[in-house]
Structure formats: structure tokens, C-alpha cells
Scaffold this active site. Structure first.
Site, short mmCIF file in Angstrom:
data_model
loop_
_atom_site.label_atom_id
_atom_site.label_comp_id
_atom_site.label_asym_id
_atom_site.label_seq_id
_atom_site.Cartn_x
_atom_site.Cartn_y
_atom_site.Cartn_z
CG HIS A 72 -2.03 -0.80 1.29
ND1 HIS A 72 -3.10 -0.62 0.47
CD2 HIS A 72 -2.33 -1.86 2.07
CE1 HIS A 72 -4.01 -1.53 0.72
NE2 HIS A 72 -3.56 -2.31 1.69
CG HIS A 73 2.04 3.41 3.26
ND1 HIS A 73 0.89 3.37 4.01
CD2 HIS A 73 3.05 3.29 4.17
CE1 HIS A 73 1.19 3.22 5.27
NE2 HIS A 73 2.49 3.17 5.41
CD GLN A 148 4.99 2.40 8.78
OE1 GLN A 148 4.66 3.37 8.12
NE2 GLN A 148 4.57 2.23 10.03
CG HIS A 150 0.07 -0.71 4.96
ND1 HIS A 150 -0.94 0.22 4.94
CD2 HIS A 150 -0.52 -1.88 5.27
CE1 HIS A 150 -2.11 -0.37 5.21
NE2 HIS A 150 -1.87 -1.66 5.39
CG HIS A 217 -1.69 10.31 6.54
ND1 HIS A 217 -1.95 9.14 5.87
CD2 HIS A 217 -1.81 10.02 7.85
CE1 HIS A 217 -2.20 8.18 6.75
NE2 HIS A 217 -2.13 8.68 7.96
CG HIS A 219 -6.89 6.84 8.83
ND1 HIS A 219 -6.98 6.47 10.14
CD2 HIS A 219 -5.56 6.98 8.57
CE1 HIS A 219 -5.76 6.38 10.66
NE2 HIS A 219 -4.90 6.70 9.73
CG MET A 292 -4.31 9.74 11.72
SD MET A 292 -2.55 9.50 11.69
CE MET A 292 -2.35 8.57 13.21
#
Ligand SMILES: *[C@@H]1O[C@H](CO)[C@@H](O)[C@H](O)[C@H]1NC(C)=O
Ligand SMILES: *[C@@H]1O[C@H](CO)[C@@H](O)[C@H](O)[C@H]1NC(C)=O
Ligand SMILES: *[C@@H]1O[C@H](CO)[C@@H](O)[C@H](O)[C@H]1NC(C)=O
Length: 340
Positions: A72-73, A148, A150, A217, A219, A292
Site C-alpha cells: 500500500h505504502h 516501514q 504496509h 494524509h 484515513h 488522521m
């Protein structure tokens, strides 16, 4: 045949000129997941590298090595201390409380967290402007980088992954250091309502910052994220748009629409438009059911260090709106900027 050769050599020369002449050498570091096995859907995994502590490195470009069919990212965090001493750990922003039997759970950084790069949806390579680099190592609070990823889906048995980023860096001193400031809010979005989540901070440091990229950013409920510089003047505030984007599009760094330098006493401001289609109120928070509101601004400073201020957060609705801010703003933009 001859003219064909001529065109090819001409194209070659043009491509060299087009790339510009770098007076310094760029090396590449392949920062990749170490053959991880995502053992469930929607897993966030983190892996660290320690920057050689006695040297200075300037990261000048990020070349993603990943596919949107897998991830995803990806986010790259700069940390003073990594969140874990494991070589790989589970590090979801949207964490559920279930115990993972394969990976320990921790945040990406234990201290000194800042985001330096973000990738989503097969976004191309990000090259910083000429002479701009993220300083890491000896003279920087960034002592570690944490990658990181996802992941979308659980991997089949025996199949592993090494998604990641090729870091383009130099040890040559770059006269312009890159930095990121994160604007965001706390707060609550009432049921079945459009809500504006707003934040603003006056720049108190005596620095000149040159914005060049931003990243939205949220959700699922965000429909628009916008950032502004507010220039104060006796005749009224001037709200200059830095960038605006639908956060349901890939949440990567986009070029700002105004590169005018930002100086002491200017105000950085951000607004998220949230459309709560749910029949219950939604809080700002870390899980998938929460929301967020974030606007990341990437900038450079000439022969200087980036802002010590890395964050600009407000309590958000129902306590905070620009109209109630201590700066006493006027000419607040009342329309939503559907710039995309
Ligand atoms: C990333 O790069 C490595 C080697 O440089 C390669 O083996 C791997 O397949 C790449 N992964 C993806 C997802 O592109
Ligand atoms: C990792 O190890 C170092 C040195 O032993 C320790 O100071 C640090 O707290 C550890 N980090 C975590 C997240 O446990
Ligand atoms: C909010 O979402 C609903 C349902 O998807 C949609 O009908 C409505 O147009 C949206 N409103 C705005 C302002 O985006």
C-alpha cells in the site's frame, strides 16, 4: 544510417545536458526489507539501518523498489533511536491489539521521529532540488533510518519480499539541508457531518525556509487536505496556498504550488475537510476506525539547519478552528480548495 547515428549521439548529449552536471559523486544504498514473510493481511513491517555515526551523509534522492500490487505504502523515518532492536518488527500506525507470534510490535522510532520520504501507488523516484540533501549521521539528530512497508496481503508459504528504497546519497557537503514539518490536529468529527480540522503555527525561529513538496494524509473520511502560509500585514492577512490534494489519491510528496520563502513571523496553516458519512462520531487516533489529519511540508534551508520545530498540532474540533486561533486571523479562506 549515418543520420540515425547522429540522432542517437545528439540524444545522448542532450540527455547529459538535461541531467545537469553534478560536481560530486552520488552513491546508492539499497535499503530493502531483509526477505520478510508477511504472515497476515494489512501487516506493517519496519526494518532499521544505523547511519555511520562519525560521518555526514546527504540523501539527495529516493528511488522506490516496490510494486503497488504488494505494498500500500512505504514510509522512511529518521530516528535518534529505532523503535526496536530487532532486525524486523511489526510497526502499524493502525494497530490492532492482537499478539503477533512472528514479529514483535513497536513504533518505528523510540525517539526523534521524523518522516523523510513516502511512497504509494507506483509513485516515481523523488529527487530533491539541486544542492539539497537530508543530513544524516554525525551532525544530525537522524542516527537511524527505519523503513516501514504496509503490505496488502499475507504471502504464500515460502515466498518472501524485499521491497524498499534505493537511497541516493553523497558525503559531499550540500549547502541546502532538507527538512520536514508535520502539521496536524487532534479532535472529533461529529456523525453525518462535514467537519474542518484546522491547525496553525507561527514560525518563531530566525530561519528562511524554502518549501518544495507536501504530502496529505488522512484515513477514509478525508476529502481534501490543504496547506497555507499566512503572511501577516497591517492591511490584512494573505493566505498563500502551498498545496491541496484529495487524500484518497496516492499520499506521496507532491510539488508545492508556491515556493516563496517562509520567514520568521509567517504562519504555517493546514486544513483537512472530513466527510463523516458514518452514523457515529469519529476521533483522531491510530486505528483504522479512527481518523488522521496530516499535512507534511518538505523544505530546504540555505547554509543552515532545518527548523527545530518538527510538528504543529492543534486540539482540532470542537475546540480549535482558525477563527478562534490566538493569531486572530482575518480573511480566512472559506471555500474548499479542490485543486487536486
Ligand atoms: C528490489 O531490488 C532487488 C535487488 O536490487 C531485487 O532483487 C528485487 O526483486 C526488487 N524488488 C522489487 C519489489 O522490485
Ligand atoms: C536497544 O539496545 C540499546 C542498548 O542495549 C538500549 O539502550 C535500547 O533501549 C534498546 N532499544 C529498545 C527499543 O529496546
Ligand atoms: C459526503 O459523502 C457523501 C456520501 O459518499 C456524498 O454523497 C457527499 O456528496 C459528500 N459530501 C462532500 C461535501 O464531499
Amino acid at each position: 544510417m549515418e543520420s540515425c547515428k547522429f540522432i542517437i549521439s545528439l540524444l545522448f548529449i542532450i540527455s547529459i545536458i538535461g541531467r545537469g552536471v553534478r560536481a560530486y559523486e552520488i552513491d546508492t544504498y539499497e535499503f530493502l526489507m531483509p526477505n520478510v514473510w508477511p504472515n497476515k493481511d494489512e501487516l506493517y513491517l519496519c526494518t532499521p539501518i544505523r547511519i555511520a555515526p562519525k560521518k555526514n551523509f546527504y540523501v539527495v534522492g529516493f528511488k522506490p523498489n516496490a510494486s503497488m500490487h504488494t505494498a500500500h505504502h512505504m514510509l522512511l523515518y529518521g530516528c535518534s533511536q529505532p523503535g526496536s532492536n530487532d532486525s524486523v518488527w511489526s510497526c502499524g500506525e493502525m494497530q490492532s491489539n492482537e499478539i503477533d507470534n512472528k514479529y514483535n510490535t513497536a513504533s518505528p522510532c523510540k525517539s526523534g521521529s521524523q518522516i523523510v520520504y513516502a511512497w504509494a501507488r507506483d509513485a516515481p523516484r523523488l529527487q530533491l532540488p539541486p544542492d539539497v540533501g537530508f543530513l544524516m549521521g554525525n551532525d544530525s539528530p537522524i542516527k537511524y533510518l527505519v523503513l516501514q512497508v504496509h503490505y496488502m496481503h499475507k504471502f504464500p508459504e515460502g515466498k518472501t519480499d524485499n521491497s524498499g528504497v534505493f537511497l541516493e546519497y553523497t558525503t559531499e557537503r550540500m549547502p541546502r539541508q532538507a527538512g520536514v514539518i508535520l502539521l496536524g490536529t487532534s479532535g472529533v468529527i461529529p456523525a453525518n457531518r462535514i467537519e474542518h480540522m484546522e491547525t496553525a503555527c507561527t514560525i518563531n525561529e530566525d530561519k528562511v525556509i524554502h518549501p518544495f513538496a507536501f504530502r496529505p494524509h488522512t484515513h477514509a473520511l478525508g476529502t481534501e487536505v490543504s496547506g497555507f502560509v499566512v503572511r501577516r500585514s497591517p492591511t490584512g492577512d494573505i493566505w498563500q496556498l502551498l498545496g491541496s490534494k484529495n487524500p484518497q489519491l496516492p499520499q506521496m510528496f507532491y510539488p508545492v504550488v508556491s515556493r516563496t520563502p517562509i520567514t520568521k513571523n509567517d504562519v504555517l496553516a493546514a486544513r483537512c475537510v472530513m466527510n463523516n458519512t458514518r452514523s457515529h462520531s469519529v476521533n483522531i487516533g491510530a486505528t483504522n476506525n479512527d481518523e488522521m489529519c496530516n499535512f507534511y511540508l518538505m523544505y530546504w534551508v540555505q547554509d543552515d539547519t532545518p527548523l527545530t520545530q518538527k510538528y504543529c498540532f492543534s486540539p482540532g474540533p470542537p475546540y480549535y478552528y482558525w477563527s478562534r486561533a490566538p493569531q486572530n486571523f482575518d480573511r480566512i479562506p472559506d471555500r474548499d480548495f479542490n485543486v487536486l
